[in-house]
Design an enzyme around this catalytic site. Structure first.
Site, PDB file in Angstrom:
ATOM      1  N   HIS A 249       0.830  -1.199   0.000  1.00  0.00           N
ATOM      2  CA  HIS A 249       0.000   0.000   0.000  1.00  0.00           C
ATOM      3  C   HIS A 249       0.869   1.256   0.000  1.00  0.00           C
ATOM      4  O   HIS A 249       1.202   1.785   1.051  1.00  0.00           O
ATOM      5  CB  HIS A 249      -0.938  -0.028   1.198  1.00  0.00           C
ATOM      6  CG  HIS A 249      -1.922  -1.151   1.126  1.00  0.00           C
ATOM      7  ND1 HIS A 249      -2.942  -1.304   2.024  1.00  0.00           N
ATOM      8  CD2 HIS A 249      -2.063  -2.171   0.239  1.00  0.00           C
ATOM      9  CE1 HIS A 249      -3.653  -2.371   1.706  1.00  0.00           C
ATOM     10  NE2 HIS A 249      -3.128  -2.913   0.640  1.00  0.00           N
TER      11      HIS A 249
ATOM     12  N   ASN B   9       1.340   9.317 -12.366  1.00  0.00           N
ATOM     13  CA  ASN B   9       0.995  10.614 -11.789  1.00  0.00           C
ATOM     14  C   ASN B   9       1.104  10.498 -10.271  1.00  0.00           C
ATOM     15  O   ASN B   9       0.564   9.561  -9.700  1.00  0.00           O
ATOM     16  CB  ASN B   9      -0.445  10.998 -12.133  1.00  0.00           C
ATOM     17  CG  ASN B   9      -0.755  10.937 -13.617  1.00  0.00           C
ATOM     18  OD1 ASN B   9      -0.250  10.085 -14.329  1.00  0.00           O
ATOM     19  ND2 ASN B   9      -1.593  11.814 -14.078  1.00  0.00           N
TER      20      ASN B   9
ATOM     21  N   GLY C 273      -2.567  14.950 -11.568  1.00  0.00           N
ATOM     22  CA  GLY C 273      -3.550  14.134 -12.263  1.00  0.00           C
ATOM     23  C   GLY C 273      -3.820  12.779 -11.643  1.00  0.00           C
ATOM     24  O   GLY C 273      -4.580  11.984 -12.192  1.00  0.00           O
TER      25      GLY C 273
ATOM     26  N   THR D 159      -5.678  10.163  -9.605  1.00  0.00           N
ATOM     27  CA  THR D 159      -7.054  10.079  -9.110  1.00  0.00           C
ATOM     28  C   THR D 159      -7.268   8.878  -8.197  1.00  0.00           C
ATOM     29  O   THR D 159      -8.200   8.874  -7.409  1.00  0.00           O
ATOM     30  CB  THR D 159      -8.072  10.012 -10.272  1.00  0.00           C
ATOM     31  OG1 THR D 159      -7.775   8.891 -11.089  1.00  0.00           O
ATOM     32  CG2 THR D 159      -8.053  11.302 -11.090  1.00  0.00           C
TER      33      THR D 159
ATOM     34  N   HIS E 215      -3.132   5.055  -4.929  1.00  0.00           N
ATOM     35  CA  HIS E 215      -2.325   3.853  -4.781  1.00  0.00           C
ATOM     36  C   HIS E 215      -1.375   3.922  -5.968  1.00  0.00           C
ATOM     37  O   HIS E 215      -1.834   4.096  -7.105  1.00  0.00           O
ATOM     38  CB  HIS E 215      -3.212   2.601  -4.862  1.00  0.00           C
ATOM     39  CG  HIS E 215      -2.462   1.310  -4.687  1.00  0.00           C
ATOM     40  ND1 HIS E 215      -2.586   0.543  -3.566  1.00  0.00           N
ATOM     41  CD2 HIS E 215      -1.582   0.665  -5.489  1.00  0.00           C
ATOM     42  CE1 HIS E 215      -1.816  -0.544  -3.690  1.00  0.00           C
ATOM     43  NE2 HIS E 215      -1.193  -0.484  -4.856  1.00  0.00           N
TER      44      HIS E 215
ATOM     45  N   HIS F 183       0.569   3.572  -9.201  1.00  0.00           N
ATOM     46  CA  HIS F 183       0.278   2.756 -10.381  1.00  0.00           C
ATOM     47  C   HIS F 183       0.915   3.356 -11.624  1.00  0.00           C
ATOM     48  O   HIS F 183       1.130   4.555 -11.716  1.00  0.00           O
ATOM     49  CB  HIS F 183      -1.230   2.568 -10.584  1.00  0.00           C
ATOM     50  CG  HIS F 183      -2.016   3.844 -10.730  1.00  0.00           C
ATOM     51  ND1 HIS F 183      -2.306   4.667  -9.667  1.00  0.00           N
ATOM     52  CD2 HIS F 183      -2.580   4.407 -11.807  1.00  0.00           C
ATOM     53  CE1 HIS F 183      -3.018   5.690 -10.085  1.00  0.00           C
ATOM     54  NE2 HIS F 183      -3.202   5.573 -11.402  1.00  0.00           N
TER      55      HIS F 183
ATOM     56  N   HIS G 233       0.469   3.475 -15.792  1.00  0.00           N
ATOM     57  CA  HIS G 233      -0.415   3.256 -16.936  1.00  0.00           C
ATOM     58  C   HIS G 233       0.455   2.765 -18.089  1.00  0.00           C
ATOM     59  O   HIS G 233       1.499   3.358 -18.361  1.00  0.00           O
ATOM     60  CB  HIS G 233      -1.074   4.564 -17.372  1.00  0.00           C
ATOM     61  CG  HIS G 233      -1.970   5.162 -16.344  1.00  0.00           C
ATOM     62  ND1 HIS G 233      -3.335   5.047 -16.401  1.00  0.00           N
ATOM     63  CD2 HIS G 233      -1.699   5.899 -15.234  1.00  0.00           C
ATOM     64  CE1 HIS G 233      -3.868   5.682 -15.374  1.00  0.00           C
ATOM     65  NE2 HIS G 233      -2.902   6.207 -14.653  1.00  0.00           N
TER      66      HIS G 233
END
Length: 173
Positions: free
Chosen positions: A81, A121, A127, A129, A132, A134, A136
């Site tokens: 986490h 981000n 940006g 949202t 956690h 991550h 893309h």
């Protein structure tokens, strides 16, 4: 039937975009610091939300984005986490980057895009949202513009996501 139930669970669990973006909540710090909060990715890791998995090991999970910017758009997250790039320990980040590269290569073999857009981000102002960490991994084609980021849009068809995930997974070497 199983896919329909998974889609229903996603729709029910996803907040309306006009209210709050996924991962955000009122009175929760969304900058670079603050406590880790329960969010959609934490729910996926705990099994409370379904995900179309592409890759998984002890440290990371990669799954299809239910609001894809393009065909084959996926997310790579650590199982720990960590809110953002500032929080994630270097060994976990190193492994996650390695898996991200392997997935990008698999996307190239499986989907034949003209390019791959990789993005991370950190913080709401940048940006982010879902709070956690991550990455893309988004295939791009010259003649096909990326979709606009909109969590109010209808989630992608789970059967289509599963078919694309299977192609990418099969292309991993």
């Amino acid at each position: 039937m199983k896919a329909a139930l998974a889609l229903l669970a996603l729709i029910v669990a996803t907040p309306a975009a006009a209210e709050v973006a996924p991962g955000s909540a009122k009175n929760i710090p969304t900058g670079l610091t603050g406590a880790y909060t329960d969010n959609p990715f934490a729910k996926i890791l705990s099994g409370r939300l379904p995900a179309t998995k592409v890759y998984e090991d002890r440290t990371v999970l990669a799954f299809m984005n239910i609001h894809p910017l393009s065909t084959g758009d996926l997310l790579v997250i650590p199982k720990g986490h960590y809110r953002n790039l500032i929080d994630i320990p270097r060994p976990v980040l190193d492994h996650l980057i390695d898996v991200t590269q392997r997935l990008a290569k698999a996307q190239m073999r499986a989907l034949k895009p003209d390019g791959i857009f990789i993005r991370q981000n950190s913080g709401e102002a940048a940006g982010q949202t879902v709070f956690h960490f991550h990455m893309h991994v988004t295939p791009q084609w010259k003649a096909v513009p990326l979709a606009k980021v909109s969590y109010g849009q209808k989630p992608a068809d789970p059967r289509k996501l599963a078919a694309i995930a299977a192609k990418i997974h099969a292309a991993m070497r």
